[in-house]
Design a protein around this motif. Sequence first.
Motif, PDB file in Angstrom:
ATOM      1  N   ALA A   1       1.397  37.522  83.142  1.00  0.00           N
ATOM      2  CA  ALA A   1       1.238  37.182  84.548  1.00  0.00           C
ATOM      3  C   ALA A   1       0.006  37.860  85.135  1.00  0.00           C
ATOM      4  O   ALA A   1      -0.381  38.951  84.729  1.00  0.00           O
ATOM      5  CB  ALA A   1       2.484  37.609  85.332  1.00  0.00           C
ATOM      6  N   GLY A   2      -0.590  37.171  86.090  1.00  0.00           N
ATOM      7  CA  GLY A   2      -1.697  37.762  86.833  1.00  0.00           C
ATOM      8  C   GLY A   2      -3.064  37.565  86.230  1.00  0.00           C
ATOM      9  O   GLY A   2      -4.051  38.108  86.753  1.00  0.00           O
ATOM     10  N   LEU A   3      -3.169  36.784  85.160  1.00  0.00           N
ATOM     11  CA  LEU A   3      -4.468  36.539  84.540  1.00  0.00           C
ATOM     12  C   LEU A   3      -5.014  35.180  84.967  1.00  0.00           C
ATOM     13  O   LEU A   3      -4.249  34.277  85.322  1.00  0.00           O
ATOM     14  CB  LEU A   3      -4.349  36.580  83.014  1.00  0.00           C
ATOM     15  CG  LEU A   3      -3.937  37.914  82.395  1.00  0.00           C
ATOM     16  CD1 LEU A   3      -3.864  37.779  80.882  1.00  0.00           C
ATOM     17  CD2 LEU A   3      -4.900  39.020  82.795  1.00  0.00           C
ATOM     18  N   PRO A   4      -6.332  34.982  84.909  1.00  0.00           N
ATOM     19  CA  PRO A   4      -6.896  33.664  85.225  1.00  0.00           C
ATOM     20  C   PRO A   4      -6.392  32.603  84.245  1.00  0.00           C
ATOM     21  O   PRO A   4      -6.098  32.904  83.083  1.00  0.00           O
ATOM     22  CB  PRO A   4      -8.407  33.875  85.063  1.00  0.00           C
ATOM     23  CG  PRO A   4      -8.614  35.354  85.102  1.00  0.00           C
ATOM     24  CD  PRO A   4      -7.367  35.967  84.554  1.00  0.00           C
ATOM     25  N   GLU A   5      -6.315  31.378  84.706  1.00  0.00           N
ATOM     26  CA  GLU A   5      -5.921  30.292  83.812  1.00  0.00           C
ATOM     27  C   GLU A   5      -7.031  29.966  82.822  1.00  0.00           C
ATOM     28  O   GLU A   5      -6.764  29.554  81.693  1.00  0.00           O
ATOM     29  CB  GLU A   5      -5.567  29.039  84.624  1.00  0.00           C
ATOM     30  CG  GLU A   5      -4.307  29.179  85.457  1.00  0.00           C
ATOM     31  CD  GLU A   5      -3.957  27.891  86.175  1.00  0.00           C
ATOM     32  OE1 GLU A   5      -4.652  26.872  85.951  1.00  0.00           O
ATOM     33  OE2 GLU A   5      -2.992  27.898  86.955  1.00  0.00           O
ATOM     34  N   ARG A   6      -8.267  30.130  83.259  1.00  0.00           N
ATOM     35  CA  ARG A   6      -9.411  29.791  82.411  1.00  0.00           C
ATOM     36  C   ARG A   6     -10.531  30.806  82.615  1.00  0.00           C
ATOM     37  O   ARG A   6     -10.741  31.288  83.722  1.00  0.00           O
ATOM     38  CB  ARG A   6      -9.921  28.380  82.729  1.00  0.00           C
ATOM     39  CG  ARG A   6     -11.015  27.893  81.795  1.00  0.00           C
ATOM     40  CD  ARG A   6     -11.421  26.458  82.080  1.00  0.00           C
ATOM     41  NE  ARG A   6     -12.419  26.003  81.121  1.00  0.00           N
ATOM     42  CZ  ARG A   6     -12.146  25.445  79.949  1.00  0.00           C
ATOM     43  NH1 ARG A   6     -10.879  25.254  79.604  1.00  0.00           N
ATOM     44  NH2 ARG A   6     -13.111  25.066  79.118  1.00  0.00           N
TER      45      ARG A   6
ATOM     46  N   ASP B   1      -6.827  33.550  73.357  1.00  0.00           N
ATOM     47  CA  ASP B   1      -5.858  32.620  72.766  1.00  0.00           C
ATOM     48  C   ASP B   1      -4.459  33.218  72.781  1.00  0.00           C
ATOM     49  O   ASP B   1      -3.471  32.543  73.092  1.00  0.00           O
ATOM     50  CB  ASP B   1      -6.258  32.278  71.324  1.00  0.00           C
ATOM     51  CG  ASP B   1      -7.371  31.250  71.253  1.00  0.00           C
ATOM     52  OD1 ASP B   1      -7.662  30.612  72.290  1.00  0.00           O
ATOM     53  OD2 ASP B   1      -7.956  31.076  70.167  1.00  0.00           O
ATOM     54  N   GLY B   2      -4.355  34.485  72.439  1.00  0.00           N
ATOM     55  CA  GLY B   2      -3.048  35.135  72.435  1.00  0.00           C
ATOM     56  C   GLY B   2      -2.430  35.229  73.811  1.00  0.00           C
ATOM     57  O   GLY B   2      -1.203  35.195  73.959  1.00  0.00           O
ATOM     58  N   LEU B   3      -3.279  35.333  74.827  1.00  0.00           N
ATOM     59  CA  LEU B   3      -2.794  35.419  76.209  1.00  0.00           C
ATOM     60  C   LEU B   3      -2.579  34.051  76.852  1.00  0.00           C
ATOM     61  O   LEU B   3      -2.086  33.965  77.975  1.00  0.00           O
ATOM     62  CB  LEU B   3      -3.794  36.216  77.057  1.00  0.00           C
ATOM     63  CG  LEU B   3      -3.915  37.707  76.733  1.00  0.00           C
ATOM     64  CD1 LEU B   3      -5.153  38.276  77.405  1.00  0.00           C
ATOM     65  CD2 LEU B   3      -2.659  38.452  77.172  1.00  0.00           C
ATOM     66  N   GLY B   4      -2.972  32.987  76.147  1.00  0.00           N
ATOM     67  CA  GLY B   4      -2.832  31.647  76.705  1.00  0.00           C
ATOM     68  C   GLY B   4      -3.863  31.321  77.769  1.00  0.00           C
ATOM     69  O   GLY B   4      -3.636  30.438  78.600  1.00  0.00           O
ATOM     70  N   VAL B   5      -5.005  32.012  77.748  1.00  0.00           N
ATOM     71  CA  VAL B   5      -6.074  31.759  78.714  1.00  0.00           C
ATOM     72  C   VAL B   5      -7.058  30.762  78.113  1.00  0.00           C
ATOM     73  O   VAL B   5      -7.577  30.973  77.015  1.00  0.00           O
ATOM     74  CB  VAL B   5      -6.805  33.065  79.084  1.00  0.00           C
ATOM     75  CG1 VAL B   5      -7.979  32.782  80.014  1.00  0.00           C
ATOM     76  CG2 VAL B   5      -5.836  34.056  79.724  1.00  0.00           C
ATOM     77  N   GLU B   6      -7.322  29.679  78.808  1.00  0.00           N
ATOM     78  CA  GLU B   6      -8.201  28.632  78.287  1.00  0.00           C
ATOM     79  C   GLU B   6      -9.663  29.071  78.333  1.00  0.00           C
ATOM     80  O   GLU B   6     -10.081  29.839  79.210  1.00  0.00           O
ATOM     81  CB  GLU B   6      -8.025  27.346  79.100  1.00  0.00           C
ATOM     82  CG  GLU B   6      -6.628  26.741  79.004  1.00  0.00           C
ATOM     83  CD  GLU B   6      -6.253  26.387  77.583  1.00  0.00           C
ATOM     84  OE1 GLU B   6      -7.128  25.882  76.841  1.00  0.00           O
ATOM     85  OE2 GLU B   6      -5.092  26.621  77.190  1.00  0.00           O
ATOM     86  N   HIS B   7     -10.463  28.544  77.382  1.00  0.00           N
ATOM     87  CA  HIS B   7     -11.884  28.893  77.319  1.00  0.00           C
ATOM     88  C   HIS B   7     -12.733  27.787  76.705  1.00  0.00           C
ATOM     89  O   HIS B   7     -13.957  27.794  76.844  1.00  0.00           O
ATOM     90  CB  HIS B   7     -12.083  30.185  76.523  1.00  0.00           C
ATOM     91  CG  HIS B   7     -11.356  30.164  75.210  1.00  0.00           C
ATOM     92  ND1 HIS B   7     -11.789  29.438  74.133  1.00  0.00           N
ATOM     93  CD2 HIS B   7     -10.202  30.753  74.813  1.00  0.00           C
ATOM     94  CE1 HIS B   7     -10.946  29.580  73.129  1.00  0.00           C
ATOM     95  NE2 HIS B   7      -9.961  30.392  73.516  1.00  0.00           N
ATOM     96  N   GLY B   8     -12.130  26.863  75.983  1.00  0.00           N
ATOM     97  CA  GLY B   8     -12.852  25.708  75.458  1.00  0.00           C
ATOM     98  C   GLY B   8     -13.586  25.913  74.148  1.00  0.00           C
ATOM     99  O   GLY B   8     -14.324  25.020  73.706  1.00  0.00           O
ATOM    100  N   VAL B   9     -13.395  27.057  73.487  1.00  0.00           N
ATOM    101  CA  VAL B   9     -14.154  27.353  72.276  1.00  0.00           C
ATOM    102  C   VAL B   9     -13.305  27.112  71.031  1.00  0.00           C
ATOM    103  O   VAL B   9     -12.127  27.471  70.992  1.00  0.00           O
ATOM    104  CB  VAL B   9     -14.649  28.816  72.283  1.00  0.00           C
ATOM    105  CG1 VAL B   9     -15.387  29.156  70.994  1.00  0.00           C
ATOM    106  CG2 VAL B   9     -15.550  29.055  73.488  1.00  0.00           C
TER     107      VAL B   9
END
Length: 313
Positions: A10-15, A270-278
Motif C-alpha cells: 500500500a501507498g506506492l505509485p501505480e506506475r 515487478d515484485g511490488l506490482g508497480v507498472e513500468h512497461g519494461v
Amino acid sequence: MRAPQRVGRAGLPERVTIWEVGARDGLQNEGTVVPLAVKLEFLDRLAAAGLGVVEATSFVHPKWVPQLADADELLAAMTPRPGVRYPVLVPNERGLDRALAAGVRHIAIFASATETFARRNLNRSLDEQFAMFEPVVGRARAEGLTVRGYVSMCFGDPWEGEVAVDQVVAVGRRLVDMGCEQLSLGDTIGVGTPGHVQALIAAFRAAGVDLADLAVHFHDTYGQALANTLAALESGVTTVDASAGGLGGCPYARSATGNLATEDLVWMLDGLGVEHGVDLAALVATSVWMAERLGRPSPSRVVRALANADSAD
C-alpha cells in the motif's frame, strides 16, 4: 525463478517512469571509447525493451568526456523509435546550439548542490553556475524544448561531507524557478539512506515543488540504492533514474561507483506490482550483450542471476 512473486504494498505509485541513463551516464565513465555502432545498437535495444526515456548522449566538451565526443555523429545516425524520448545533457549555450542543430527536443543540465563540486565540475562557484544555466534554460524553453535539472551531491559530498537539506532545496528551487520542468536529485557518491531521502523530498514539497517534478538518481556505493528508491516511491516520487547493467558512476567523484541497475529496479517493481512497461528478459539480454562488448561482467545482480539461470538451462 525468472520473475519475482508479486506482493503489492500500500501507498506506492501505480506506475513508475524509468529514466534510462546507461548510454550517457554509463558509457561516459568507460576507460575506452565505445564504438559508435555499438552505442547505436545499445540505444535501440534499450528502447526496444520498453524504456520510454533513454538518455542518448552529452554535449559536454570532448576534453572532459572523450567517451561521448561522437555526440553529433550519434544523433545524426540514430533512428528514434516512436514514442521514446531521447534527452541529451547540455552543459552550456554552445552545447545547446549543437542540440538545437541536431533536432533534440529534450535536454538536461547538470548543477551542483555544493560549492566544491561546482568548482571542480563546472569551474563555477555555487552561485555562478546559475548564471551559466539561465540562458541555456531560457533559450531552450523558448524553442519548445523540455528541460530537466540534475542536482548532484544532494546527500553528501566527498570534499565537504554532509550537505544540508535546505541547501539542496535552495539549489533545486532556483532551477525550477529558472524553468526546469523536472529535478533529478542525485546521490552522487551513494551515501544516502532512506530517512534522508524522505526528509529531502518532504523539504522540496514544503518549498512548493510538486512530486511530479521530482526524480531520484541513486548510486549503489554503499548498497543503499534500492532501499533509497523504495523510500522515494513511498514518498510519492514516480520517476527513477537507472542504468542498464549498473553501468556508470561519476567521472568527477572517484568515490562514486555504479548507478542503480535498471534490471535490479525492474525486479523490485515487478515484485511490488508497480507498472513500468519494461521487458526484463529483453533488458537483461541487452546488458549481457553490452557487457560482452565492454569485456567484463555486468555489476547488476539481477543480470548475473538471470544470465546464470539461462546458462544452467
